[in-house]
Design an enzyme around this catalytic site. Sequence first.
Site, mmCIF file in Angstrom:
data_model
loop_
_atom_site.group_PDB
_atom_site.id
_atom_site.type_symbol
_atom_site.label_atom_id
_atom_site.label_comp_id
_atom_site.label_asym_id
_atom_site.label_seq_id
_atom_site.Cartn_x
_atom_site.Cartn_y
_atom_site.Cartn_z
ATOM 1 C CG ASP A 97 21.290 36.070 49.888
ATOM 2 O OD1 ASP A 97 20.553 35.798 48.942
ATOM 3 O OD2 ASP A 97 21.971 36.279 49.792
ATOM 4 C CG ASP A 270 28.516 32.729 49.769
ATOM 5 O OD1 ASP A 270 28.283 34.223 50.195
ATOM 6 O OD2 ASP A 270 27.550 31.829 51.167
ATOM 7 C CB CYS A 308 49.258 31.330 41.669
ATOM 8 S SG CYS A 308 47.745 31.586 40.242
ATOM 9 C CB CYS A 310 45.952 32.358 38.184
ATOM 10 S SG CYS A 310 46.705 34.124 38.823
ATOM 11 C CB CYS A 313 50.039 34.000 38.648
ATOM 12 S SG CYS A 313 49.357 34.381 40.123
ATOM 13 C CG HIS A 339 45.471 35.670 41.857
ATOM 14 N ND1 HIS A 339 46.489 34.820 41.771
ATOM 15 C CD2 HIS A 339 45.739 36.076 43.449
ATOM 16 C CE1 HIS A 339 46.728 34.088 43.437
ATOM 17 N NE2 HIS A 339 46.536 35.372 44.219
#
Length: 384
Positions: A97, A270, A308, A310, A313, A339
């Site tokens: 930015d 974002d 989930c 991931c 998890c 996660h």
Amino acid sequence: MKNNDKFTYKVIHECKQTGARVGEFSTPHGKITTPVFMPVGTQATVKTLAPYEVSELGAEIILSNTYHLYMRPGEKIVEHCGGLHDFMDWHKPILTDSGGFQVFSLSRLNKITDDGVEFNSHLDGSRHVFTPEKSIDIQNALGADIIMAFDECSASGCDKTYAERALDRTLRWLDRCYHHHAKEEQMLFPIVQGNMFEDLRVKSLCESVRYARCGIAIGGLSVGEPKHIMYRMLDALKPDLPKAMPHYLMGVGSPDCLAEGVLRGVDMFDCVLPTRTARNGLAFTHGGKLTIRNAVYKEDLSPLDPECDCYTCTHFSRSYLRHLVNAEEVLGPRLISYHNLYYLTGLMRRIREAILADRYGDFMEEFRTRKEYTDNVKPADIEA
């Protein structure tokens, strides 16, 4: 800088139900499939996570912060170390930015003039000046693929006279950024401002688009206004957004806003939200937000999010995660950050799949009924 063949954007598919689109944005450090969520690495790191983990969870691009990296370690140090890609060992695309939002929100602001902004550092009170040229020089040294024009983000709730004055100043600063920037390895995005006034937003877009070569950003939203106001501003902009380049909505990261933004023509997002809330023990899940600190999870052996797959998890229980967070063990926020980002990159994948199947309208109708859409993060959920 005029045409630049190092950056290209092509629309892969437009949903027949809604017009929402999937695209491919090519940069010198790789291709990005849009719509995309970009994790924020403010200090040249996504908090608590290693770069390989950020890549592993599905991120294709990350954002770093010009103001913070200017303050420390300094852009010259980053440049000496080979630029951000080498400095942080992230070799996919990076966006920086302009530093403008932080100058206006974090620093003790002394003076805004047509030349630039005088302010004192939030770290040590030292005095600094940011001009459009200075912002570009810093971003050139940092070496990100995508850089932002220096802008004035007028405060939410200001009157229209001030909002128009700030917009006109932003447009003059954009012209200076455009003519000062010369690196072909970096793409400059103009930023649309105009506060919460539809006519000013449209004016900003129409004036800014002539400086846009392969991307344009929308700033000054998600700064405290009600969500329906943000959606109204996006609706006003949508007809005039250039179709041949990506559209970036800055600072937006809640599941409902991501889905609604895509519906309104946004390709890139974002936000610090997924990692900031993780440090306070809050997780995004397919069943809505979950605050792991709560006593109800003390003996809960189920995964954080049963839907989930991931690492967090598939390896750890809610009971264990609650223990880590309440014991202030850094592994807790680290696992929840992983996660949360995995969840959001997965949500963007679901969105892309619905667009490619020409059923994004159906997706939105069903998604709006789910707790992952309706169970929104409140200020009290976010770490101060």
